[in-house]
Write an enzyme that holds these catalytic residues in place. Structure first.
Site, PDB file in Angstrom:
ATOM      1  N   ARG A   1       0.959   2.640  -3.363  1.00 22.37           N
ATOM      2  CA  ARG A   1      -0.296   3.360  -3.667  1.00 22.37           C
ATOM      3  C   ARG A   1      -0.236   4.760  -3.065  1.00 22.37           C
ATOM      4  O   ARG A   1      -0.614   5.744  -3.711  1.00 22.37           O
ATOM      5  CB  ARG A   1      -1.472   2.561  -3.109  1.00 22.37           C
ATOM      6  CG  ARG A   1      -2.863   3.135  -3.401  1.00 22.37           C
ATOM      7  CD  ARG A   1      -3.897   2.068  -3.070  1.00 22.37           C
ATOM      8  NE  ARG A   1      -5.251   2.584  -2.938  1.00 22.37           N
ATOM      9  CZ  ARG A   1      -6.088   2.773  -3.956  1.00 22.37           C
ATOM     10  NH1 ARG A   1      -5.690   2.522  -5.193  1.00 22.37           N
ATOM     11  NH2 ARG A   1      -7.325   3.210  -3.759  1.00 22.37           N
TER      12      ARG A   1
ATOM     13  N   HIS B   1       0.825  -1.209   0.000  1.00 23.57           N
ATOM     14  CA  HIS B   1       0.000   0.000   0.000  1.00 23.57           C
ATOM     15  C   HIS B   1       0.861   1.262   0.000  1.00 23.57           C
ATOM     16  O   HIS B   1       0.389   2.341  -0.375  1.00 23.57           O
ATOM     17  CB  HIS B   1      -0.946  -0.004   1.195  1.00 23.57           C
ATOM     18  CG  HIS B   1      -2.369   0.299   0.835  1.00 23.57           C
ATOM     19  ND1 HIS B   1      -3.118  -0.485  -0.015  1.00 23.57           N
ATOM     20  CD2 HIS B   1      -3.177   1.335   1.174  1.00 23.57           C
ATOM     21  CE1 HIS B   1      -4.322   0.035  -0.162  1.00 23.57           C
ATOM     22  NE2 HIS B   1      -4.383   1.142   0.542  1.00 23.57           N
TER      23      HIS B   1
END
Length: 300
Positions: free
Chosen positions: A249, A246
């Site tokens: 991201r 993540h």
């Protein structure tokens, strides 16, 4: 759990799966939260949902705090129960939602961790090599950074989902929502190179499957496999700490905003339903500006 509560829980689970399109992972936690709440009702001698009022909600909230649950966990549990009663009201099973006015604990907002551009260059350097695994790792890192997709979306990319002409990928996100994401020429070249020179090598003549990324044994790459690959990159790049998929991201969104992208565009690219989910990255960029100012302004 009595038969009545069990039946209502089953109906609620079906509603979330069929009408709300929630993932199995999300539904699992809703079920666990509600089962804990039902156990509390039994312990309090509350046999029917009609008997649940605001005082019972306050008592349950107090009990959660006494058991030492984190603020995030308490907030999730209360939200699960509130959604359950909202469903019961829709079905005319209860007349009011006793958790509608129950205030949730304020959560500490943690800023998303991300990589600086110099650190990303170190990660890409750690993927250099002409062997099949290096080519795959380079393509994986390029796609995660170029698109900002979730790791679950990445491992489910099929060969037919990629359009090299328009540099887009069709992905299926949370709640089975589908969207189109963009990638640039760096990612396009890395994926083309991987498909031409590495994927078949890793497959080793095994039965073909439609997924783009494969593991060292030729099977479809998993979430756990991506985490392992990225942590090996961190070690090779001599960066400190552990990496979570993540973070790429977060890095994608932060770098876009730092270079002038507007918030609405980043929201669409990330696949966020609410702009508030994207706004956290403005705090990251403001903190980055503050640190830069404090470091370089002569009178800071």
């Amino acid at each position: 759990m009595n038969g009545e509560l069990s039946g209502y829980l089953l109906s609620f689970m079906e509603y979330m799966q069929v009408e709300k399109n929630y993932s199995a992972y999300t539904i699992k936690f809703y079920r666990l939260d509600l089962e804990d709440f039902f156990a509390f009702l039994t312990a309090q001698g509350i046999a029917s949902l009609d008997e649940v009022g605001y005082p019972a909600g306050r008592l349950y909230l107090t009990m959660l705090h006494e058991h030492g649950y984190s603020r995030a966990t308490v907030a999730r549990k209360i939200s699960s129960i509130r959604s359950f009663f909202k469903f019961l009201m829709r079905e005319r099973i209860v007349k009011e939602n006793p958790f509608a006015l129950l205030s949730q604990p304020k959560q500490h907002k943690r800023l998303p961790k991300f990589f600086y551009e110099e650190e990303m260059e170190q990660l890409f350097a750690a993927c250099e090599g002409d062997d099949a695994l290096s080519r795959r790792n380079r393509a994986l890192l390029e796609i995660l950074y170029a698109t900002g997709i979730r790791v679950s979306e990445c491992v489910n990319i099929r060969l037919q989902d990629i359009d090299f002409e328009f540099e887009t990928i069709h992905v299926k996100g949370k709640g089975k929502k589908e969207r189109i994401v963009l990638f640039g020429h760096f990612a396009g070249e890395a994926v083309s190179d991987y498909m031409a020179h590495a994927r078949k090598t890793l497959m080793r003549g095994k039965e073909d499957h439609p997924y783009l990324f494969v593991n060292a044994r030729g099977g479809a790459l998993t979430d756990k496999g991506v985490r392992y690959i990225l942590n090996e990159m961190i070690k090779k790049a001599a960066l400190t700490g552990k990496i979570h998929p993540h973070m790429l991201r977060h890095t994608f969104a932060t770098h876009l905003l730092n270079h002038g992208a507007d918030l609405r565009t980043v929201q669409d690219l990330l696949g966020h339903e609410s702009l508030s989910s994207t706004q956290v990255y403005t705090h990251v960029t403001k903190e980055h500006l503050r640190q830069t100012y404090m470091a370089y302004h002569p009178r800071a």
